[in-house]
Motif scaffolding. Sequence first.
Motif, PDB file in Angstrom:
ATOM      1  N   HIS A   1       0.844  -1.191   0.000  1.00  0.00           N
ATOM      2  CA  HIS A   1       0.000   0.000   0.000  1.00  0.00           C
ATOM      3  C   HIS A   1       0.882   1.244   0.000  1.00  0.00           C
ATOM      4  O   HIS A   1       1.975   1.244   0.566  1.00  0.00           O
ATOM      5  CB  HIS A   1      -0.921   0.022   1.226  1.00  0.00           C
ATOM      6  CG  HIS A   1      -1.962  -1.051   1.208  1.00  0.00           C
ATOM      7  ND1 HIS A   1      -1.723  -2.316   1.720  1.00  0.00           N
ATOM      8  CD2 HIS A   1      -3.237  -1.058   0.728  1.00  0.00           C
ATOM      9  CE1 HIS A   1      -2.822  -3.047   1.572  1.00  0.00           C
ATOM     10  NE2 HIS A   1      -3.747  -2.325   0.971  1.00  0.00           N
ATOM     11  N   LEU A   2       0.373   2.305  -0.645  1.00  0.00           N
ATOM     12  CA  LEU A   2       1.105   3.561  -0.727  1.00  0.00           C
ATOM     13  C   LEU A   2       0.433   4.639   0.102  1.00  0.00           C
ATOM     14  O   LEU A   2      -0.797   4.667   0.229  1.00  0.00           O
ATOM     15  CB  LEU A   2       1.174   4.040  -2.188  1.00  0.00           C
ATOM     16  CG  LEU A   2       1.924   3.162  -3.186  1.00  0.00           C
ATOM     17  CD1 LEU A   2       1.708   3.700  -4.602  1.00  0.00           C
ATOM     18  CD2 LEU A   2       3.408   3.118  -2.854  1.00  0.00           C
ATOM     19  N   SER A   3       1.214   5.511   0.680  1.00  0.00           N
ATOM     20  CA  SER A   3       0.712   6.749   1.252  1.00  0.00           C
ATOM     21  C   SER A   3       1.373   7.892   0.482  1.00  0.00           C
ATOM     22  O   SER A   3       2.399   7.697  -0.174  1.00  0.00           O
ATOM     23  CB  SER A   3       1.035   6.846   2.744  1.00  0.00           C
ATOM     24  OG  SER A   3       2.430   6.791   2.974  1.00  0.00           O
ATOM     25  N   HIS A   4       0.784   9.081   0.561  1.00  0.00           N
ATOM     26  CA  HIS A   4       1.265  10.206  -0.239  1.00  0.00           C
ATOM     27  C   HIS A   4       1.601  11.396   0.650  1.00  0.00           C
ATOM     28  O   HIS A   4       1.149  11.513   1.785  1.00  0.00           O
ATOM     29  CB  HIS A   4       0.220  10.590  -1.283  1.00  0.00           C
ATOM     30  CG  HIS A   4      -0.018   9.517  -2.304  1.00  0.00           C
ATOM     31  ND1 HIS A   4       0.652   9.458  -3.511  1.00  0.00           N
ATOM     32  CD2 HIS A   4      -0.839   8.432  -2.281  1.00  0.00           C
ATOM     33  CE1 HIS A   4       0.245   8.403  -4.190  1.00  0.00           C
ATOM     34  NE2 HIS A   4      -0.669   7.765  -3.468  1.00  0.00           N
ATOM     35  N   GLN A   5       2.422  12.280   0.028  1.00  0.00           N
ATOM     36  CA  GLN A   5       2.842  13.520   0.687  1.00  0.00           C
ATOM     37  C   GLN A   5       3.477  13.285   2.062  1.00  0.00           C
ATOM     38  O   GLN A   5       2.928  13.725   3.080  1.00  0.00           O
ATOM     39  CB  GLN A   5       1.656  14.498   0.801  1.00  0.00           C
ATOM     40  CG  GLN A   5       1.103  14.900  -0.544  1.00  0.00           C
ATOM     41  CD  GLN A   5      -0.067  15.871  -0.433  1.00  0.00           C
ATOM     42  OE1 GLN A   5      -0.661  16.063   0.638  1.00  0.00           O
ATOM     43  NE2 GLN A   5      -0.414  16.490  -1.527  1.00  0.00           N
TER      44      GLN A   5
ATOM     45  N   LEU B   1       8.414   8.969  -9.671  1.00  0.00           N
ATOM     46  CA  LEU B   1       7.349   8.172  -9.056  1.00  0.00           C
ATOM     47  C   LEU B   1       6.267   9.062  -8.447  1.00  0.00           C
ATOM     48  O   LEU B   1       5.084   8.701  -8.460  1.00  0.00           O
ATOM     49  CB  LEU B   1       7.923   7.229  -8.007  1.00  0.00           C
ATOM     50  CG  LEU B   1       8.826   6.116  -8.543  1.00  0.00           C
ATOM     51  CD1 LEU B   1       9.221   5.158  -7.421  1.00  0.00           C
ATOM     52  CD2 LEU B   1       8.160   5.343  -9.673  1.00  0.00           C
ATOM     53  N   GLU B   2       6.638  10.204  -7.909  1.00  0.00           N
ATOM     54  CA  GLU B   2       5.632  11.152  -7.406  1.00  0.00           C
ATOM     55  C   GLU B   2       4.668  11.513  -8.536  1.00  0.00           C
ATOM     56  O   GLU B   2       3.454  11.613  -8.323  1.00  0.00           O
ATOM     57  CB  GLU B   2       6.315  12.415  -6.878  1.00  0.00           C
ATOM     58  CG  GLU B   2       7.025  12.252  -5.545  1.00  0.00           C
ATOM     59  CD  GLU B   2       6.096  12.406  -4.341  1.00  0.00           C
ATOM     60  OE1 GLU B   2       4.876  12.570  -4.552  1.00  0.00           O
ATOM     61  OE2 GLU B   2       6.597  12.345  -3.205  1.00  0.00           O
TER      62      GLU B   2
ATOM     63  N   LYS C   1       0.869   9.297  -8.631  1.00  0.00           N
ATOM     64  CA  LYS C   1       0.041  10.307  -7.966  1.00  0.00           C
ATOM     65  C   LYS C   1      -1.331   9.774  -7.550  1.00  0.00           C
ATOM     66  O   LYS C   1      -1.817  10.050  -6.458  1.00  0.00           O
ATOM     67  CB  LYS C   1      -0.123  11.523  -8.879  1.00  0.00           C
ATOM     68  CG  LYS C   1      -0.956  12.642  -8.284  1.00  0.00           C
ATOM     69  CD  LYS C   1      -1.065  13.818  -9.256  1.00  0.00           C
ATOM     70  CE  LYS C   1      -1.939  14.918  -8.687  1.00  0.00           C
ATOM     71  NZ  LYS C   1      -2.081  16.060  -9.646  1.00  0.00           N
ATOM     72  N   ASP C   2      -1.977   9.022  -8.418  1.00  0.00           N
ATOM     73  CA  ASP C   2      -3.330   8.520  -8.145  1.00  0.00           C
ATOM     74  C   ASP C   2      -3.349   7.038  -7.801  1.00  0.00           C
ATOM     75  O   ASP C   2      -4.396   6.388  -7.897  1.00  0.00           O
ATOM     76  CB  ASP C   2      -4.235   8.776  -9.354  1.00  0.00           C
ATOM     77  CG  ASP C   2      -4.369  10.257  -9.660  1.00  0.00           C
ATOM     78  OD1 ASP C   2      -4.559  11.043  -8.711  1.00  0.00           O
ATOM     79  OD2 ASP C   2      -4.267  10.631 -10.851  1.00  0.00           O
TER      80      ASP C   2
END
Length: 209
Positions: free
Chosen positions: A45-49, A65-66, A70-71
């Motif tokens: 799983h990914l988290s952002h910012q 990759l950012e 992104k989505d």
Amino acid sequence: MNKKIIRHYLNAQTIMDEQTEKLIDVCIEEVKQYAQFKAVYQQFHLSHQPLMIKEIHFPLESQDLEFYFKDCQECIVIACTLGLSIDRQMKYYEHMDMAKAVVFDAVSNAYLEECCDQYEQSFHLPHHTFRFAPGYGDIPLDWNQIFASILQINKRLGVSLNPSGLLIPMKSMIGLIGIGKDVQKTCLSCIRKDDCELRKGGQRCYVKD
């Protein structure tokens, strides 16, 4: 096997001379004979910012990759190899027939890509990006060490790393795929489209069928 990809690795945009085309055919059969494709993967799983793999708290510090992830809320990390026999045959040709070694290398690269594509298709992912490998773009090569350890590729695939972070056998790869967003390899979808020297020269860094 897609000869366009092989010619791409040989830096040739069109069909080559008859002798080289015959050599490509010979190498295709030999690579298929010697290759022992193996692969493993793990989903995260990914988290952002910032962008991070949650399960291992690993920050994906990469503008590429950012941009592409992104989505995406998940990602898959794949590791694969064609095995040691390909390396041994490559070293043999480097000593005996350098022209064949060059073609054999290109065919091996194309076959690894093709095998990994087929393996990826077996996941039946509805929406996903293309693969991103450490060492390309701004993705650090030393990420190979992190993912090699997580996926236990030494034990499961017989793949190790040299001090520079390159995989051994040479025809091995680790790749990251974002899940949740469709991104194909096109110039318009590329983060580097505005300053790409290849694009300015009318070329691409990928093969379009």
